[in-house]
Design a protein around this motif. Structure first.
Motif, PDB file in Angstrom:
ATOM      1  N   ILE A  29       7.417   6.142  -8.809  1.00  0.00           N
ATOM      2  CA  ILE A  29       8.820   6.151  -9.844  1.00  0.00           C
ATOM      3  C   ILE A  29       9.509   4.823  -9.606  1.00  0.00           C
ATOM      4  CG2 ILE A  29      10.551   7.042 -10.994  1.00  0.00           C
ATOM      5  CD1 ILE A  29       9.579   9.635  -9.745  1.00  0.00           C
ATOM      6  N   GLY A  30       8.719   3.629  -9.340  1.00  0.00           N
ATOM      7  CA  GLY A  30       9.126   2.264  -9.318  1.00  0.00           C
ATOM      8  C   GLY A  30       9.824   1.849  -7.948  1.00  0.00           C
ATOM      9  N   LYS A  31       9.714   2.653  -6.999  1.00  0.00           N
ATOM     10  CA  LYS A  31      10.152   2.246  -5.629  1.00  0.00           C
ATOM     11  C   LYS A  31       9.159   2.995  -4.495  1.00  0.00           C
ATOM     12  CE  LYS A  31      13.561   5.886  -5.243  1.00  0.00           C
ATOM     13  NZ  LYS A  31      14.922   6.193  -4.567  1.00  0.00           N
ATOM     14  N   HIS A  32       9.231   2.100  -3.433  1.00  0.00           N
ATOM     15  CA  HIS A  32       8.357   2.796  -2.487  1.00  0.00           C
ATOM     16  C   HIS A  32       8.977   4.005  -1.804  1.00  0.00           C
ATOM     17  CE1 HIS A  32      10.423   1.340   1.050  1.00  0.00           C
ATOM     18  NE2 HIS A  32      10.864   0.349   0.710  1.00  0.00           N
ATOM     19  N   ARG A  33       7.859   4.544  -1.093  1.00  0.00           N
ATOM     20  CA  ARG A  33       8.389   6.033  -0.527  1.00  0.00           C
ATOM     21  C   ARG A  33       8.793   6.021   0.923  1.00  0.00           C
ATOM     22  NH1 ARG A  33       3.381  10.111  -2.043  1.00  0.00           N
ATOM     23  NH2 ARG A  33       5.240  11.613  -1.335  1.00  0.00           N
ATOM     24  N   GLY A  34       9.122   4.719   1.408  1.00  0.00           N
ATOM     25  CA  GLY A  34       9.763   4.973   2.833  1.00  0.00           C
ATOM     26  C   GLY A  34       8.955   4.491   3.877  1.00  0.00           C
ATOM     27  N   PHE A  35       7.628   4.536   3.741  1.00  0.00           N
ATOM     28  CA  PHE A  35       6.702   4.460   4.667  1.00  0.00           C
ATOM     29  C   PHE A  35       5.501   3.366   4.364  1.00  0.00           C
ATOM     30  CE2 PHE A  35       5.468   8.147   2.493  1.00  0.00           C
ATOM     31  CZ  PHE A  35       4.176   7.965   1.982  1.00  0.00           C
ATOM     32  N   ALA A  36       4.824   2.767   5.423  1.00  0.00           N
ATOM     33  CA  ALA A  36       3.954   1.651   4.877  1.00  0.00           C
ATOM     34  C   ALA A  36       2.601   1.725   6.042  1.00  0.00           C
ATOM     35  CB  ALA A  36       4.367   0.311   5.204  1.00  0.00           C
ATOM     36  N   PHE A  37       1.685   1.350   5.551  1.00  0.00           N
ATOM     37  CA  PHE A  37       0.231   1.333   6.370  1.00  0.00           C
ATOM     38  C   PHE A  37      -0.166  -0.254   6.650  1.00  0.00           C
ATOM     39  CE2 PHE A  37       0.082   5.055   3.715  1.00  0.00           C
ATOM     40  CZ  PHE A  37       0.320   5.985   4.558  1.00  0.00           C
ATOM     41  N   GLU A  65       3.999  -2.944  20.540  1.00  0.00           N
ATOM     42  CA  GLU A  65       4.627  -3.183  21.503  1.00  0.00           C
ATOM     43  C   GLU A  65       6.002  -4.265  21.250  1.00  0.00           C
ATOM     44  OE1 GLU A  65       2.048  -4.754  24.427  1.00  0.00           O
ATOM     45  OE2 GLU A  65       1.307  -3.047  24.837  1.00  0.00           O
ATOM     46  N   ALA A  66       5.720  -5.323  20.428  1.00  0.00           N
ATOM     47  CA  ALA A  66       6.745  -6.131  20.085  1.00  0.00           C
ATOM     48  C   ALA A  66       7.859  -5.736  19.240  1.00  0.00           C
ATOM     49  CB  ALA A  66       6.138  -7.330  19.495  1.00  0.00           C
ATOM     50  N   LEU A  67       7.534  -4.728  18.175  1.00  0.00           N
ATOM     51  CA  LEU A  67       8.315  -4.185  17.224  1.00  0.00           C
ATOM     52  C   LEU A  67       8.848  -2.811  17.297  1.00  0.00           C
ATOM     53  CD1 LEU A  67       6.211  -5.593  14.169  1.00  0.00           C
ATOM     54  CD2 LEU A  67       8.252  -6.786  15.437  1.00  0.00           C
ATOM     55  N   SER A  68       8.624  -2.235  18.404  1.00  0.00           N
ATOM     56  CA  SER A  68       9.046  -0.862  18.614  1.00  0.00           C
ATOM     57  C   SER A  68      10.525  -0.612  18.601  1.00  0.00           C
ATOM     58  CB  SER A  68       8.553  -0.391  19.898  1.00  0.00           C
ATOM     59  OG  SER A  68       8.881  -1.068  20.875  1.00  0.00           O
ATOM     60  N   ASN A  69      11.379  -1.752  18.702  1.00  0.00           N
ATOM     61  CA  ASN A  69      12.795  -1.460  18.589  1.00  0.00           C
ATOM     62  C   ASN A  69      13.492  -2.645  17.715  1.00  0.00           C
ATOM     63  OD1 ASN A  69      13.159   0.414  20.913  1.00  0.00           O
ATOM     64  ND2 ASN A  69      12.536  -1.234  22.176  1.00  0.00           N
ATOM     65  N   THR A  70      12.555  -2.563  16.586  1.00  0.00           N
ATOM     66  CA  THR A  70      12.923  -3.517  15.317  1.00  0.00           C
ATOM     67  C   THR A  70      13.898  -2.816  14.246  1.00  0.00           C
ATOM     68  OG1 THR A  70      11.425  -5.240  15.886  1.00  0.00           O
ATOM     69  CG2 THR A  70      12.299  -5.424  13.881  1.00  0.00           C
ATOM     70  N   VAL A  82       4.002   2.795   9.464  1.00  0.00           N
ATOM     71  CA  VAL A  82       5.379   2.388   9.741  1.00  0.00           C
ATOM     72  C   VAL A  82       6.370   3.044   8.919  1.00  0.00           C
ATOM     73  CG1 VAL A  82       6.975   0.298   9.497  1.00  0.00           C
ATOM     74  CG2 VAL A  82       4.612  -0.065   9.760  1.00  0.00           C
ATOM     75  N   ARG A  83       7.025   3.915   9.407  1.00  0.00           N
ATOM     76  CA  ARG A  83       8.107   4.961   8.892  1.00  0.00           C
ATOM     77  C   ARG A  83       9.361   4.257   8.910  1.00  0.00           C
ATOM     78  NH1 ARG A  83       4.633   9.427   8.919  1.00  0.00           N
ATOM     79  NH2 ARG A  83       3.441   9.533  10.895  1.00  0.00           N
ATOM     80  N   ASN A  84      10.287   4.979   7.976  1.00  0.00           N
ATOM     81  CA  ASN A  84      11.545   4.753   8.119  1.00  0.00           C
ATOM     82  C   ASN A  84      11.876   3.167   7.509  1.00  0.00           C
ATOM     83  OD1 ASN A  84      14.363   5.630   8.325  1.00  0.00           O
ATOM     84  ND2 ASN A  84      14.803   4.661  10.212  1.00  0.00           N
ATOM     85  N   VAL A  85      11.236   2.807   6.444  1.00  0.00           N
ATOM     86  CA  VAL A  85      11.293   1.468   5.912  1.00  0.00           C
ATOM     87  C   VAL A  85      12.213   1.522   5.152  1.00  0.00           C
ATOM     88  CG1 VAL A  85      10.005  -0.171   4.558  1.00  0.00           C
ATOM     89  CG2 VAL A  85       8.686   1.279   6.192  1.00  0.00           C
ATOM     90  N   ALA A  86      13.405   0.655   5.020  1.00  0.00           N
ATOM     91  CA  ALA A  86      14.291   0.608   4.097  1.00  0.00           C
ATOM     92  C   ALA A  86      13.716   0.155   2.712  1.00  0.00           C
ATOM     93  CB  ALA A  86      15.577  -0.406   4.270  1.00  0.00           C
ATOM     94  N   PHE A  87      14.396   1.001   1.545  1.00  0.00           N
ATOM     95  CA  PHE A  87      14.096   0.860   0.070  1.00  0.00           C
ATOM     96  C   PHE A  87      14.196  -0.396  -0.237  1.00  0.00           C
ATOM     97  CE2 PHE A  87      14.982   5.548   0.298  1.00  0.00           C
ATOM     98  CZ  PHE A  87      13.562   5.956   0.251  1.00  0.00           C
ATOM     99  N   GLU A  88      14.915  -1.357   0.325  1.00  0.00           N
ATOM    100  CA  GLU A  88      15.205  -2.880  -0.119  1.00  0.00           C
ATOM    101  C   GLU A  88      13.958  -3.644   0.356  1.00  0.00           C
ATOM    102  OE1 GLU A  88      19.351  -1.876   1.654  1.00  0.00           O
ATOM    103  OE2 GLU A  88      17.382  -1.061   1.736  1.00  0.00           O
ATOM    104  N   TYR A 102      16.462  -4.488   7.469  1.00  0.00           N
ATOM    105  CA  TYR A 102      17.433  -4.108   6.587  1.00  0.00           C
ATOM    106  C   TYR A 102      18.398  -3.121   7.256  1.00  0.00           C
ATOM    107  CZ  TYR A 102      15.369  -7.011   3.021  1.00  0.00           C
ATOM    108  OH  TYR A 102      14.720  -8.041   2.306  1.00  0.00           O
ATOM    109  N   GLY A 103      18.541  -3.038   8.521  1.00  0.00           N
ATOM    110  CA  GLY A 103      19.605  -2.019   9.302  1.00  0.00           C
ATOM    111  C   GLY A 103      19.039  -0.909   9.451  1.00  0.00           C
ATOM    112  N   ARG A 104      17.635  -0.725   9.116  1.00  0.00           N
ATOM    113  CA  ARG A 104      16.893   0.799   9.706  1.00  0.00           C
ATOM    114  C   ARG A 104      16.086   0.414  10.715  1.00  0.00           C
ATOM    115  NH1 ARG A 104      15.838   4.246   4.639  1.00  0.00           N
ATOM    116  NH2 ARG A 104      15.660   5.948   6.337  1.00  0.00           N
ATOM    117  N   HIS A 105      15.983   1.368  11.796  1.00  0.00           N
ATOM    118  CA  HIS A 105      15.056   1.320  12.794  1.00  0.00           C
ATOM    119  C   HIS A 105      13.827   1.554  12.336  1.00  0.00           C
ATOM    120  CE1 HIS A 105      13.265   3.117  16.625  1.00  0.00           C
ATOM    121  NE2 HIS A 105      13.319   1.756  16.757  1.00  0.00           N
TER     122      HIS A 105
END
Length: 223
Positions: free
Chosen positions: A139-147, A161-166, A108-114, A169-172
């Motif tokens: 350094i205290g915050k995540h790097r913007g991606f997850a597994f 399939e369900a979350l491809s356009n989700t 999962v990329r482009n994850v908002a830092f919030e 926090y305002g980020r696709h």
């Protein structure tokens, strides 16, 4: 294996639990609604909608019928996108899954830092049983991606399939299936390398010389 709940996307941020329930109750041809929940998060001190929610019905048949009949109906100016949720465990998998060369893991990329691990777990858990979820920190915050790793390939496909356009926090969110046999550690190394390459490329672009026609000379781009 389908459950009796629907995942509702593309909600107007003004839509509440109450008017979402009213919309479905007025258009349903049968069955009952057991619960309605618009997912919310804190923003600027206010509890606001994240643009999606979940509705639980009295049976799988009701959920399937409502998904078919109310797909694309408009609430508060937004055409609703409906997706059947799946049970936590898939008792029977389609035969085509046996030849599926993809994996049970998602990047999962482009994850908002919030966003937090809890936010991601709440978003992805309706589509299957999550085996592991990692949100790499630096350094205290995540790097913007997850597994995210599911128990089965079908569950990973359901989420993709369900979350491809989700948006979160305002980020696709940008989702990708991992390769078969690729471990979370290998995924982390590959994604971190891609992230580093992307950052370096961005820096290089900022330093590219630009020709100034007025001065007939090259100048460096500055922010």
């Amino acid at each position: 294996m389908q459950s009796r709940s629907l995942y509702v996307k593309n909600l107007n941020f003004r839509s509440s639990d109450e008017n979402l329930k009213t919309h479905f109750a007025e258009h349903m041809k049968g069955g009952n609604i057991l619960s309605v929940r618009v997912k919310k998060h804190m923003k600027n001190g206010k509890n606001v909608s994240m643009g999606f929610g979940f509705i639980e019905f009295d049976s799988i048949d009701t959920a399937v019928t409502v998904c078919r009949d109310l797909q694309g109906t408009v609430l508060d100016g937004h055409a609703l996108i409906l997706q059947l949720c799946h049970a936590k465990k898939d008792a029977v998998l389609p035969k085509k899954v046996e030849n599926d060369k993809s994996s049970t893991k998602l990047i999962v990329r482009n994850v908002a830092f919030e966003a937090t691990e809890k936010d991601l777990r709440q978003l992805f858990s309706p589509f299957g049983q999550i085996k592991r979820l990692r949100l790499p920190m630096r350094i205290g915050k995540h790097r913007g991606f997850a597994f995210i790793e599911y128990m089965t390939k079908q569950e990973a496909r359901n989420a993709l399939e369900a979350l491809s356009n989700t948006h979160l926090y305002g980020r696709h969110l940008v989702l990708e299936r991992a390769k078969e046999g690729e471990t979370l550690e290998e995924l982390r190394a590959r994604t971190a390398a891609q992230f580093t390459d992307s950052t370096n490329l961005s820096k290089k672009r900022k330093q590219l010389p630009v020709f100034d026609e007025g001065n007939n000379e090259f100048e460096r781009m500055v922010d």
